[in-house]
Write a protein that holds these residues in place. Structure first.
Motif, PDB file in Angstrom:
ATOM      1  N   VAL A  68       0.863  -1.177   0.000  1.00 58.82           N
ATOM      2  CA  VAL A  68       0.000   0.000   0.000  1.00 58.82           C
ATOM      3  C   VAL A  68       0.897   1.224   0.000  1.00 58.82           C
ATOM      4  N   PHE A  69       0.565   2.184  -0.841  1.00 57.50           N
ATOM      5  CA  PHE A  69       1.350   3.412  -0.963  1.00 57.50           C
ATOM      6  C   PHE A  69       0.536   4.589  -0.457  1.00 57.50           C
ATOM      7  N   PRO A 104      -0.807  -1.445  -9.393  1.00 56.92           N
ATOM      8  CA  PRO A 104      -1.721  -1.783 -10.483  1.00 56.92           C
ATOM      9  C   PRO A 104      -1.525  -3.237 -10.919  1.00 56.92           C
ATOM     10  N   ASP A 105      -2.605  -3.862 -11.337  1.00 55.93           N
ATOM     11  CA  ASP A 105      -2.501  -5.215 -11.869  1.00 55.93           C
ATOM     12  C   ASP A 105      -2.376  -5.161 -13.392  1.00 55.93           C
ATOM     13  N   ASN A 107      -8.056   3.290 -10.701  1.00 62.82           N
ATOM     14  CA  ASN A 107      -7.999   1.841 -10.552  1.00 62.82           C
ATOM     15  C   ASN A 107      -7.111   1.366  -9.409  1.00 62.82           C
ATOM     16  N   CYS A 108      -6.222   2.228  -8.927  1.00 64.29           N
ATOM     17  CA  CYS A 108      -5.345   1.867  -7.815  1.00 64.29           C
ATOM     18  C   CYS A 108      -5.799   2.478  -6.491  1.00 64.29           C
ATOM     19  N   TRP A 109      -6.809   3.309  -6.528  1.00 63.17           N
ATOM     20  CA  TRP A 109      -7.300   4.044  -5.368  1.00 63.17           C
ATOM     21  C   TRP A 109      -7.870   3.087  -4.326  1.00 63.17           C
ATOM     22  N   LEU A 110      -7.389   3.202  -3.095  1.00 68.50           N
ATOM     23  CA  LEU A 110      -7.945   2.450  -1.972  1.00 68.50           C
ATOM     24  C   LEU A 110      -8.775   3.355  -1.075  1.00 68.50           C
ATOM     25  N   ILE A 159       4.438   1.513  -9.804  1.00 69.25           N
ATOM     26  CA  ILE A 159       4.594   0.478 -10.825  1.00 69.25           C
ATOM     27  C   ILE A 159       5.975  -0.132 -10.635  1.00 69.25           C
ATOM     28  N   GLN A 160       6.003  -1.315 -10.064  1.00 68.76           N
ATOM     29  CA  GLN A 160       7.271  -1.962  -9.768  1.00 68.76           C
ATOM     30  C   GLN A 160       7.474  -3.127 -10.717  1.00 68.76           C
TER      31      GLN A 160
END
Length: 100
Positions: free
Chosen positions: A23-24, A38-39, A63-66, A90-91
C-alpha cells in the motif's frame, strides 16, 4: 501531528495490506490518498490511453485508489502533484535472459 484530510486508520491500512499487498501513501497539501499496485488488467487499460497522459494518469489513479481525500481526484493541482508520483507504484522486477 496534524491529521491529513482523508487519513486512514492503522487498522484500515493493515486491512488493505492483507487484501492488496503493498500500500502506498501519497501526501499533498494537507490531503492524503492510499494506492495499491496496479494489476495487469489496469496496466493494459492505461496503455490504451498512451496518447493522453492525463487520461492515463486518471485511469491509473482511479484503478489503484484504496481511499483518501477525494479532492485529490477533483482538484487539478493536487491531481497533477499525485500524478507525478504514480510511476513509483509500478514496480517491475528485473528478469534475466540466457541464450541456450
Amino acid at each position: 501531528m496534524t491529521k491529513l484530510k482523508g487519513q486512514a486508520t492503522a487498522e484500515q491500512v493493515n486491512d488493505w495490506k492483507k487484501k492488496h499487498g503493498d500500500v502506498f501513501k501519497v501526501e499533498i497539501d494537507g490531503s492524503v490518498c492510499y494506492l495499491k499496485k496496479p494489476d495487469r488488467k489496469t496496466m493494459t487499460y492505461v496503455a490504451t490511453l498512451g496518447n493522453s497522459p492525463v487520461r492515463a494518469n486518471e485511469a491509473l489513479l482511479e484503478n489503484c485508489w484504496l481511499g483518501g481525500d477525494d479532492d485529490i481526484k477533483k482538484d487539478d493541482e493536487k491531481f497533477f502533484g499525485v500524478s507525478a508520483q504514480l510511476a513509483e507504484i509500478i514496480q517491475i522486477k528485473e528478469a534475466e535472459i540466457t541464450k541456450l
